[in-house]
Design a protein around this motif. Structure first.
Motif, PDB file in Angstrom:
ATOM      1  N   ARG A 199      31.385  36.193  58.167  1.00 16.54           N
ATOM      2  CA  ARG A 199      32.392  36.532  57.167  1.00 16.54           C
ATOM      3  C   ARG A 199      33.471  35.458  57.102  1.00 16.54           C
ATOM      4  NH1 ARG A 199      34.323  41.835  58.753  1.00 16.54           N
ATOM      5  NH2 ARG A 199      32.233  42.461  58.127  1.00 16.54           N
ATOM      6  N   VAL A 200      33.871  34.932  58.264  1.00 17.80           N
ATOM      7  CA  VAL A 200      34.885  33.883  58.291  1.00 17.80           C
ATOM      8  C   VAL A 200      34.376  32.626  57.588  1.00 17.80           C
ATOM      9  CG1 VAL A 200      36.158  32.311  59.793  1.00 17.80           C
ATOM     10  CG2 VAL A 200      36.029  34.735  60.355  1.00 17.80           C
ATOM     11  N   VAL A 201      33.122  32.278  57.862  1.00 20.56           N
ATOM     12  CA  VAL A 201      32.536  31.092  57.225  1.00 20.56           C
ATOM     13  C   VAL A 201      32.475  31.288  55.710  1.00 20.56           C
ATOM     14  CG1 VAL A 201      30.455  29.698  57.019  1.00 20.56           C
ATOM     15  CG2 VAL A 201      31.216  30.464  59.280  1.00 20.56           C
ATOM     16  N   GLU A 202      32.020  32.485  55.293  1.00 19.58           N
ATOM     17  CA  GLU A 202      31.939  32.763  53.859  1.00 19.58           C
ATOM     18  C   GLU A 202      33.334  32.746  53.236  1.00 19.58           C
ATOM     19  OE1 GLU A 202      30.148  36.182  50.890  1.00 19.58           O
ATOM     20  OE2 GLU A 202      31.373  36.745  52.594  1.00 19.58           O
ATOM     21  N   ARG A 203      34.314  33.330  53.932  1.00 23.35           N
ATOM     22  CA  ARG A 203      35.674  33.364  53.411  1.00 23.35           C
ATOM     23  C   ARG A 203      36.188  31.946  53.192  1.00 23.35           C
ATOM     24  NH1 ARG A 203      39.282  37.605  53.959  1.00 23.35           N
ATOM     25  NH2 ARG A 203      37.380  38.821  53.791  1.00 23.35           N
ATOM     26  N   ALA A 204      35.889  31.037  54.121  1.00 24.08           N
ATOM     27  CA  ALA A 204      36.338  29.651  53.976  1.00 24.08           C
ATOM     28  C   ALA A 204      35.680  28.986  52.765  1.00 24.08           C
ATOM     29  CB  ALA A 204      36.022  28.871  55.249  1.00 24.08           C
ATOM     30  N   LEU A 206      34.506  30.503  50.072  1.00 22.81           N
ATOM     31  CA  LEU A 206      35.074  31.099  48.865  1.00 22.81           C
ATOM     32  C   LEU A 206      36.466  30.545  48.579  1.00 22.81           C
ATOM     33  CD1 LEU A 206      34.046  34.856  49.248  1.00 22.81           C
ATOM     34  CD2 LEU A 206      33.192  33.236  47.561  1.00 22.81           C
ATOM     35  N   ASP A 207      37.251  30.371  49.628  1.00 24.43           N
ATOM     36  CA  ASP A 207      38.611  29.846  49.483  1.00 24.43           C
ATOM     37  C   ASP A 207      38.570  28.476  48.807  1.00 24.43           C
ATOM     38  OD1 ASP A 207      41.157  28.798  49.771  1.00 24.43           O
ATOM     39  OD2 ASP A 207      41.454  29.601  51.775  1.00 24.43           O
ATOM     40  N   GLU A 238      39.149  47.766  29.482  1.00 24.31           N
ATOM     41  CA  GLU A 238      39.694  47.236  30.733  1.00 24.31           C
ATOM     42  C   GLU A 238      39.166  45.826  30.936  1.00 24.31           C
ATOM     43  OE1 GLU A 238      39.980  47.956  35.571  1.00 24.31           O
ATOM     44  OE2 GLU A 238      38.836  49.357  34.345  1.00 24.31           O
ATOM     45  N   ALA A 239      40.075  44.881  31.124  1.00 26.12           N
ATOM     46  CA  ALA A 239      39.695  43.487  31.360  1.00 26.12           C
ATOM     47  C   ALA A 239      39.298  43.314  32.817  1.00 26.12           C
ATOM     48  CB  ALA A 239      40.862  42.565  31.014  1.00 26.12           C
ATOM     49  N   LEU A 240      38.119  42.743  33.050  1.00 33.09           N
ATOM     50  CA  LEU A 240      37.582  42.573  34.402  1.00 33.09           C
ATOM     51  C   LEU A 240      37.167  41.120  34.601  1.00 33.09           C
ATOM     52  CD1 LEU A 240      35.359  45.778  34.327  1.00 33.09           C
ATOM     53  CD2 LEU A 240      37.493  45.505  35.587  1.00 33.09           C
ATOM     54  N   ALA A 241      37.782  40.461  35.585  1.00 34.05           N
ATOM     55  CA  ALA A 241      37.496  39.050  35.844  1.00 34.05           C
ATOM     56  C   ALA A 241      36.113  38.890  36.466  1.00 34.05           C
ATOM     57  CB  ALA A 241      38.555  38.453  36.753  1.00 34.05           C
ATOM     58  N   ARG A 242      35.401  37.874  36.026  1.00 33.36           N
ATOM     59  CA  ARG A 242      34.088  37.532  36.585  1.00 33.36           C
ATOM     60  C   ARG A 242      34.083  36.048  36.940  1.00 33.36           C
ATOM     61  NH1 ARG A 242      34.087  42.172  36.955  1.00 33.36           N
ATOM     62  NH2 ARG A 242      32.598  43.702  36.143  1.00 33.36           N
ATOM     63  N   TRP A 243      33.403  35.715  38.047  1.00 34.20           N
ATOM     64  CA  TRP A 243      33.363  34.331  38.519  1.00 34.20           C
ATOM     65  C   TRP A 243      31.918  33.891  38.670  1.00 34.20           C
ATOM     66  CZ3 TRP A 243      34.835  32.599  44.149  1.00 34.20           C
ATOM     67  CH2 TRP A 243      34.770  31.198  44.234  1.00 34.20           C
ATOM     68  N   LYS A 244      31.549  32.865  37.910  1.00 35.29           N
ATOM     69  CA  LYS A 244      30.229  32.235  38.055  1.00 35.29           C
ATOM     70  C   LYS A 244      30.448  30.834  38.598  1.00 35.29           C
ATOM     71  CE  LYS A 244      25.871  31.376  35.635  1.00 35.29           C
ATOM     72  NZ  LYS A 244      25.100  32.256  36.529  1.00 35.29           N
ATOM     73  N   ARG A 255      34.422  40.424  46.404  1.00 30.40           N
ATOM     74  CA  ARG A 255      34.498  39.314  47.350  1.00 30.40           C
ATOM     75  C   ARG A 255      35.667  38.381  47.037  1.00 30.40           C
ATOM     76  NH1 ARG A 255      28.917  36.424  46.993  1.00 30.40           N
ATOM     77  NH2 ARG A 255      29.823  35.101  48.612  1.00 30.40           N
ATOM     78  N   PHE A 256      35.819  37.979  45.775  1.00 26.71           N
ATOM     79  CA  PHE A 256      36.796  36.913  45.519  1.00 26.71           C
ATOM     80  C   PHE A 256      38.225  37.418  45.329  1.00 26.71           C
ATOM     81  CE2 PHE A 256      35.389  37.545  41.030  1.00 26.71           C
ATOM     82  CZ  PHE A 256      36.621  37.661  40.401  1.00 26.71           C
TER      83      PHE A 256
END
Length: 734
Positions: A199-204, A206-207, A238-244, A255-256
């Motif tokens: 999770r820490v690796v993934e968080r980094a 994503l950051d 409702e506006a919902l942000a999406r990230w590709k 996640r993000f």
């Protein structure tokens, strides 16, 4: 402080490890110990841990590192003072030392953190028991200068060798476990798990990727339609942000969003979302689409930003959007964190006309006070209560309570996560105003939404609040020939007939289809008819329930009748005409109840509309009162300023009575006594004559007390409701 190595070993023994040095060794440098607590400090922890690892015996015993963190220590520092907080740490150090004296060594790992090294433990479960003893020891009350203090702690645990083969890895993994304990609410213990590291690796990752996502145009906005349960038509979006991400592909908001909060990007992301929504609204308007109000989610951190209202106002101005086309969604957590700042933000948003929606109501510290204190236009029931609303009586009760509570305050209710017609029908019957979920529409990209708007998609009429449902009959019997015979007999009854061969199957059917009348056998395997009908009543109290059986167990049937689970008990074999008559009577009874419910809904709808109007009226009244108070303050400021100006100033009303006179005018014209309220014709005829002689002009001269004054008149009423004349006197040079 200086201790011999031997004394240190005696003070902090480790199970299974002989003393590190004899008492004849040189003295330990005081820099290895914490000055406040006397424990080994962070510097000496690593050598102790390395030595413990090296001394693990060959029989595979367990070594554990526990990092103990005092929960909310900064608040404790503030509330009891730094001196008492230091004493608390000293007492805590003694208590920790006593709790593990026979099992390990304690060191001070940080300001409010302690490290415990346990060695020679035969099983990992004993580590858990030791950690629980530490938690109990910490939770006991402390008495400091006569003040009782209670604290809790979070504990992260890593084990050697499975969680790390060296000191650095063990310390890092114990800290990861500690952060996990804090994330899930504190006051608990957590063992390190491999997923934490992943999770820490993934968080980094994503950051790093998120920091350039907006600039690289990787963020997109989708919109989920919301349906009105009275009209069936589109009520909002409702506006919902999406990230590709180019690197990571599609990244879910779960996640993000959390990463954006932690790494300080949520304000940038939130501002982008507001501007993007305004830009899309402008596009729809320019191309002739009927656009309902769009809701944009605001994070707690963004809501605390004093510039939020300015950001919203600037975005609306840039794209020419009116305030009635945009609203903001906030969660209960936003309202709990900083009341003064929260109220200031709410006031600024109200000043520019932005309405608020309370999202995920019921999942946090839900309070009627929030609904009463803040001017929410809508509340949203969280999807976690909607998923099993048809089968779970607790979820059903929560939904009914939220709807009733909000409506009593004139607030509309939206149910999230509605995916089935059964869920929608339940909400419709219980006066929910709007639904959002896949039953109506999933979140749509802008192109798909334009098509949706062109179609004008609506809910089917049977799901609307004033719909009149068709008759539905459920037959439940474990004998298939009986079910078939009943179905043939009742086919001409102009109703939809559903069948089941067990109580369990009947309940499943009821979870998928609305049912008006149930006819059930009594003697069935797994679940008797009475038991089935009791559960059917919990799921759908409005159904009319009939037992048709050749077997009679008097007590259970009597109890069921008395408690209302059964409407009638009929026996086999049946008389066809009588059975049809009983079922027809049951349908009429159900339809009468439905009609009463429909009328009740109409009354409740009218009451709700009245509550909304009252709420609006109260808000308008409060705004008007505030404006009146502001006007009064302004008037007092002007009066006091004129009162002390050096020039004589007199105000005359339409009847030539003196409505205002300042200090300079009072001294010039009267000297003593009062002019206010007097008739100017009596107390200052010369001045009144001079004013009257001006004609169409605004200035003239007057000889008064041996001096010449320029008389200036301003006839009031041109820019206000005031009437009369304002006169100023200016002495001319001699």
């Amino acid at each position: 402080m200086r201790l011999a190595y031997g004394e240190a070993a005696k003070a902090f023994p480790i199970i299974g490890i002989p003393p590190i040095h004899s008492a004849h060794e040189p003295l330990v440098d005081a820099a290895s110990f914490d000055e406040l607590t006397g424990l080994p400090n962070r510097k000496s922890l690593w050598p102790l841990l390395e030595d413990a690892i090296n001394r693990i015996p060959a029989d595979k015993q367990v070594l554990a590192l526990l990092v103990v963190d005092v929960d909310h220590f900064s608040f404790i520092n503030t509330s009891i003072g730094y001196d008492r907080a230091d004493k608390l740490l000293q007492l805590l150090a003694q208590r920790l030392d006593c709790s593990v004296r026979d099992h390990g060594v304690v060191a001070r790992h940080g300001v409010d953190e302690f490290a415990v090294v346990l060695s020679g433990i035969p099983h990992a479960r004993e580590v858990s028991a030791a950690a629980e003893r530490i938690a109990r020891a910490v939770a006991g009350p402390f008495t400091i200068d006569g003040v009782n203090v209670r604290i809790t702690c979070s504990i992260g645990i890593s084990l050697y060798p499975q969680d790390g083969g060296d000191t650095a890895t063990l310390v890092r993994n114990a800290n990861l476990a500690l952060h996990r304990a804090k994330d899930i609410g504190r006051n608990n213990l957590q063992f390190f798990a491999r997923e934490l590291n992943e999770r820490v690796v993934e968080r980094a990752r994503l950051d790093i990727a998120l920091r350039s996502a907006v600039e690289n145009h990787e963020m997109h906005m989708h919109y989920q339609p919301i349906a009105d349960l009275q009209t069936g038509k589109l009520a909002g979006l409702e506006a919902l942000a999406r990230w590709k991400s180019r690197e990571l592909g599609d990244v879910s908001p779960d996640r993000f969003i959390a990463v954006a909060e932690e790494c300080g990007l949520i304000e940038q992301l939130g501002e982008w979302a507001i501007r993007c929504a305004c830009q899309d609204i402008r596009y729809w308007l320019d191309h002739g689409y009927g656009v309902p109000r769009v809701a944009v989610n605001v994070s707690p951190r963004q809501f605390r930003d004093p510039s939020l209202a300015t950001i919203v106002s600037n975005a609306m101005s840039e794209f020419g959007i009116s305030a009635d086309m945009l609203c903001l969604e906030v969660t209960e957590n936003v309202l709990m964190q900083d009341t003064p700042a929260c109220e200031a933000t709410l006031a600024r948003l109200a000043a520019i006309g932005i309405d608020l929606v309370l999202d995920d109501f019921g999942t946090g510290y839900s309070s009627l006070g929030y609904l009463k204190r803040y001017a929410f236009r809508k509340v949203k029931i969280d999807r976690s209560f909607i998923e099993n609303i048809v089968t779970d009586s607790d979820d059903a009760a929560i939904a009914r309570t939220v709807i009733s509570m909000a409506h009593s305050l004139g607030i509309r209710v939206v149910a999230e996560g509605v995916e089935t017609e059964e869920q929608c029908e339940f909400l419709m019957k219980n006066m929910c105003d709007e639904i959002q979920g896949f039953l109506y529409a999933p979140p749509l990209a802008p192109d798909a939404l334009r098509e949706f708007l062109r179609e004008g998609r609506a809910l089917p009429g049977r799901l609307l609040r004033q719909a009149r449902p068709s008759r539905t009959l459920l037959l439940v019997d474990d004998e298939t020939n009986i079910v078939a015979a009943l179905k043939r007999l009742l086919r001409p009854a102009n109703c939809t007939i559903l069948t089941a061969n067990s109580g369990r199957e009947g309940l499943e059917i009821m979870s998928r289809h609305p049912v008006d009348v149930i006819v059930s056998d009594q003697r069935m395997p797994e679940m008797t008819g009475v038991e089935f009908l009791r559960r059917a009543k919990e799921l759908s109290p409005d159904t009319i329930r009939i037992v048709l059986s050749g077997y009679t167990e008097l007590q259970s049937v009597t109890d069921a009748v008395n408690e209302g689970a059964i409407y009638k008990f009929l026996t086999k074999p049946w008389d066809d005409c009588q059975l049809r008559a009983h079922i027809d009577e049951a349908f009429r009874r159900k339809e009468m109840a439905d009609e009463n419910r429909r009328l009740d809904l109409e009354v409740r709808t009218a009451n709700f509309d009245l509550a909304v109007a009252n709420r609006r009226l109260e808000e308008i009244t409060q705004q008007q009162q505030q404006q009146i108070r502001r006007d009064e303050v302004s008037l007092h400021v002007v009066r006091e300023a004129l009162h002390h100006v050096a020039l004589p100033v007199i105000g005359l009303d339409e009847d030539d009575y003196i409505a205002f006179v300042n200090v300079a005018a009072q001294g010039l014209l009267c000297g003593s006594g009062t002019l206010l309220g007097c008739d100017a014709r009596d107390v200052m005829p010369e001045l009144l004559a001079a004013v009257g002689s001006l004609g169409q002009g605004n200035s003239g001269t007057l000889d008064l007390k041996g001096a010449t004054y320029c008389v200036n008149c301003h006839r009031m009423g041109q820019g206000s409701e005031a009437r009369g004349i304002l006169v100023t006197l200016t002495r001319e040079p001699s």
